[in-house]
Design a protein around this motif. Structure first.
Motif, PDB file in Angstrom:
ATOM      1  N   TYR A 204       0.826  -1.283   0.051  1.00 43.64           N
ATOM      2  CA  TYR A 204      -0.017  -0.116  -0.011  1.00 43.64           C
ATOM      3  C   TYR A 204       0.872   1.195  -0.180  1.00 43.64           C
ATOM      4  O   TYR A 204       0.760   1.935  -0.860  1.00 43.64           O
TER       5      TYR A 204
ATOM      6  N   SER B 206      -6.167   7.806  -0.626  1.00 38.91           N
ATOM      7  CA  SER B 206      -5.433   6.879   0.123  1.00 38.91           C
ATOM      8  C   SER B 206      -6.139   6.408   1.244  1.00 38.91           C
ATOM      9  O   SER B 206      -5.621   6.014   2.365  1.00 38.91           O
TER      10      SER B 206
ATOM     11  N   TRP C 139      -8.463   0.503  -0.835  1.00 37.74           N
ATOM     12  CA  TRP C 139      -7.262  -0.397  -0.891  1.00 37.74           C
ATOM     13  C   TRP C 139      -7.379  -1.706   0.047  1.00 37.74           C
ATOM     14  O   TRP C 139      -7.080  -2.611  -0.733  1.00 37.74           O
TER      15      TRP C 139
END
Length: 119
Positions: free
Chosen positions: A40, A56, A61
């Motif tokens: 990540y 983000s 993710w």
């Protein structure tokens, strides 16, 4: 299928390389623990170093890395998911920049009419 090569500089090649990097770091597990967090961080750093940005936040993710670990995605699918994580303001700004670089006169006229004056 025409996959991008390393020396290709098109935007699709950039996202393909970022997707390949993320997938390999998740699947190859180079560290004893926390490989997903490492992947990540490295993927976000690569994308930002290349002059782009992505959302983000944790949830997209987490879902992406879970799908990579389950082998549900190809590298091209990962690249599409990464590309879709760009904030909306980045996409609109990129369109203006691309239109300004357009070799056709209509693209240049359109870019001038859409551009926002600087501070």
């Amino acid at each position: 299928m025409n996959t991008p090569r390393i020396e290709v500089g098109s935007p699709d090649a950039f996202w393909w390389r970022a997707g390949a990097l993320l997938e390999q770091l998740v699947l190859l597990r180079p560290l004893p623990a926390r490989n997903e967090y490492f992947a990540y961080g490295v993927a976000i750093a690569y994308i930002r170093a290349s002059g782009d940005t992505v959302d983000s936040s944790y949830e997209p993710w987490r879902d992406l890395i879970t799908d990579i670990r389950a082998l549900r995605l190809t590298v091209l699918d990962v690249a599409d998911r990464l590309r879709s994580m760009r904030p909306a303001w980045v996409s609109s700004r990129r369109l203006l920049v691309d239109a300004a670089r357009c070799p056709y006169p209509s693209g240049r006229r359109q870019a001038r009419s859409l551009s926002v004056p600087g501070p």
